[in-house]
Design a protein around this motif. Structure first.
Motif, short mmCIF file in Angstrom:
data_model
loop_
_atom_site.label_atom_id
_atom_site.label_comp_id
_atom_site.label_asym_id
_atom_site.label_seq_id
_atom_site.Cartn_x
_atom_site.Cartn_y
_atom_site.Cartn_z
N CYS A 227 0.83 -1.21 0.00
CA CYS A 227 0.00 0.00 0.00
C CYS A 227 0.86 1.25 0.00
O CYS A 227 0.62 2.20 -0.76
CB CYS A 227 -0.93 0.01 1.22
SG CYS A 227 -2.32 -1.12 1.12
N LYS A 234 -0.56 8.18 2.70
CA LYS A 234 -1.97 8.56 2.58
C LYS A 234 -2.84 7.33 2.35
O LYS A 234 -3.87 7.13 3.01
CB LYS A 234 -2.16 9.56 1.44
CG LYS A 234 -3.58 10.06 1.27
CD LYS A 234 -3.65 11.11 0.17
CE LYS A 234 -5.07 11.68 0.03
NZ LYS A 234 -6.02 10.63 -0.43
N LEU A 235 -2.42 6.47 1.42
CA LEU A 235 -3.17 5.25 1.15
C LEU A 235 -3.12 4.32 2.35
O LEU A 235 -4.11 3.65 2.68
CB LEU A 235 -2.62 4.54 -0.08
CG LEU A 235 -3.29 3.21 -0.46
CD1 LEU A 235 -4.78 3.40 -0.69
CD2 LEU A 235 -2.62 2.60 -1.70
N GLU A 237 -2.96 5.17 5.53
CA GLU A 237 -3.91 5.68 6.53
C GLU A 237 -5.34 5.34 6.13
O GLU A 237 -6.15 4.97 6.98
CB GLU A 237 -3.74 7.19 6.68
CG GLU A 237 -2.53 7.59 7.51
CD GLU A 237 -2.51 9.08 7.78
OE1 GLU A 237 -2.68 9.87 6.81
OE2 GLU A 237 -2.33 9.47 8.96
N GLU A 238 -5.66 5.50 4.86
CA GLU A 238 -7.01 5.17 4.39
C GLU A 238 -7.31 3.69 4.62
O GLU A 238 -8.42 3.33 5.03
CB GLU A 238 -7.14 5.52 2.91
CG GLU A 238 -7.11 7.02 2.62
CD GLU A 238 -7.09 7.31 1.14
OE1 GLU A 238 -7.04 6.33 0.34
OE2 GLU A 238 -7.12 8.50 0.76
N ILE A 241 -8.06 3.12 8.31
CA ILE A 241 -9.40 3.63 8.67
C ILE A 241 -10.48 2.68 8.19
O ILE A 241 -11.45 2.38 8.90
CB ILE A 241 -9.60 5.05 8.11
CG1 ILE A 241 -8.66 6.04 8.82
CG2 ILE A 241 -11.06 5.49 8.27
CD1 ILE A 241 -8.65 7.41 8.20
N GLU A 242 -10.34 2.19 6.95
CA GLU A 242 -11.34 1.29 6.38
C GLU A 242 -11.42 -0.03 7.15
O GLU A 242 -12.50 -0.58 7.35
CB GLU A 242 -11.02 1.02 4.91
CG GLU A 242 -11.26 2.23 4.01
CD GLU A 242 -10.80 1.97 2.58
OE1 GLU A 242 -10.29 0.85 2.32
OE2 GLU A 242 -10.93 2.87 1.75
N SER A 250 -8.54 -2.35 14.07
CA SER A 250 -8.16 -2.32 12.65
C SER A 250 -7.49 -3.62 12.24
O SER A 250 -6.61 -3.63 11.38
CB SER A 250 -7.22 -1.14 12.38
OG SER A 250 -6.06 -1.23 13.18
N SER A 271 -12.45 -4.75 3.29
CA SER A 271 -11.45 -3.72 2.98
C SER A 271 -10.08 -4.33 2.72
O SER A 271 -9.27 -3.78 1.96
CB SER A 271 -11.36 -2.71 4.13
OG SER A 271 -11.04 -3.36 5.35
N SER A 276 -7.86 -1.14 -2.26
CA SER A 276 -8.29 0.08 -2.96
C SER A 276 -8.75 -0.35 -4.34
O SER A 276 -8.35 -1.41 -4.83
CB SER A 276 -7.15 1.10 -3.07
OG SER A 276 -6.28 0.74 -4.11
#
Length: 291
Positions: A227, A234-235, A237-238, A241-242, A250, A271, A276
């Motif tokens: 990732c 940024k990816l 962290e996303e 969160i997902e 998590s 997720s 993604s």
């Protein structure tokens, strides 16, 4: 950074058993036939007042901090970064394998000090003496127990271009060696506190712990590494969160309870399967050219 710098890990004297465990593991893993480039090396130990200390090589940051501070900006021409990621992942996997299949001529030195009740220690020591007479290596099953980005340290390496360093596995306070491949969750050195990287066995009723728990945790770290490679922090962290959305942690899986059979099973979170929308399409191309 001055190469003579060291890091000192301090534990309260109350935690002597944890200190002895980690020091014993590190002392054995630094022996020539067990040493590995991607395992942290113990330099020395000492006691002072009410504290016990482990002296270790200085690491600037851990893997999570590395991801935060570096922008990968990958491209089809960035062969050096791709090669570095590949080699570090392979190196860490090899280091973990050294722990999982540990051969010792002393037979039980890694077990007696840390994992067995007194009667079993005496029996193991007796067996150890017989092994010494025959000079036959005795395999032990090891488990690091707490693989996560915070326990993988980044060290500068002047031999690598572009400031790429070397990743090394650290923190052996929960490491377990046994003559048996699996242990019960009731073992006092069982389940680590790092919930996101726990394997399903840690949560399922009746689950037994083994080296496969490390393989799961390592797979989670590698997925996060991918990732980061394709989308930076940024990816990452996303993705975090997902995984946590609608759940209590998590972690990478969820537990399902079957109402009719009253049984439990684990399944990957949606997720984790998706990661993604674009990642699955490009990972295959990247793996085919890099790995």
């Amino acid at each position: 950074m001055d190469r003579n710098f060291v890091a000192v890990k301090r534990l309260s004297i109350v935690d002597r058993s944890t200190f002895n465990r980690e020091a014993n593991v590190l002392q054995n893993l630094r022996k020539k036939r067990h040493a590995h480039e991607h395992l942290v090396t113990l330099l020395a130990t000492y006691a002072q007042g009410d504290y016990l200390h482990l002296i270790l090589p200085w690491a600037e940051i851990d893997l999570d901090q590395y991801w935060r501070s570096r922008d990968p900006s990958p491209s089809s021409n960035d062969v050096e970064l791709s090669t570095w990621v590949k080699r570090q992942c392979c190196g860490i996997a090899e280091a973990v394998s050294h722990i999982h299949r540990y051969n010792t001529l002393s037979g039980t030195s890694m077990v007696c000090d840390m994992t067995l009740p007194v009667p079993e220690v005496k029996a193991a020591q007796s067996q150890s003496h017989r092994s010494l007479d025959q000079r036959q290596p005795k395999p032990l099953f090891g488990r690091h127990g707490d693989i996560k980005p915070a326990n993988i340290l980044w060290f500068p390496n002047p031999n690598l271009a572009k400031g790429y360093g070397t990743l090394k596995l650290s923190d052996f306070g929960t490491t377990h060696f046994s003559v048996n491949e699996k242990i019960s969750k009731k073992d006092r050195y069982g389940i680590p506190n790092s919930r996101p990287y726990q394997s399903p066995e840690c949560q399922l009723p009746g689950g037994e712990l083994s080296s496969q728990c490390d393989v799961w945790a390592l797979g989670c770290v590698f997925l996060e590494f991918v990732c980061w490679y394709f989308g930076g922090y940024k990816l990452l962290e996303e993705f975090h969160i997902e995984r946590a959305l609608g759940y209590e942690s998590s972690s990478f899986f969820s537990i399902r309870r079957e109402e009719i059979s009253q049984s439990y099973s684990a399944e990957l979170k949606e997720s984790v399967i998706k990661v993604s929308p674009s990642l699955p399409d490009i990972v295959g191309q990247w793996l085919s050219t890099v790995w």
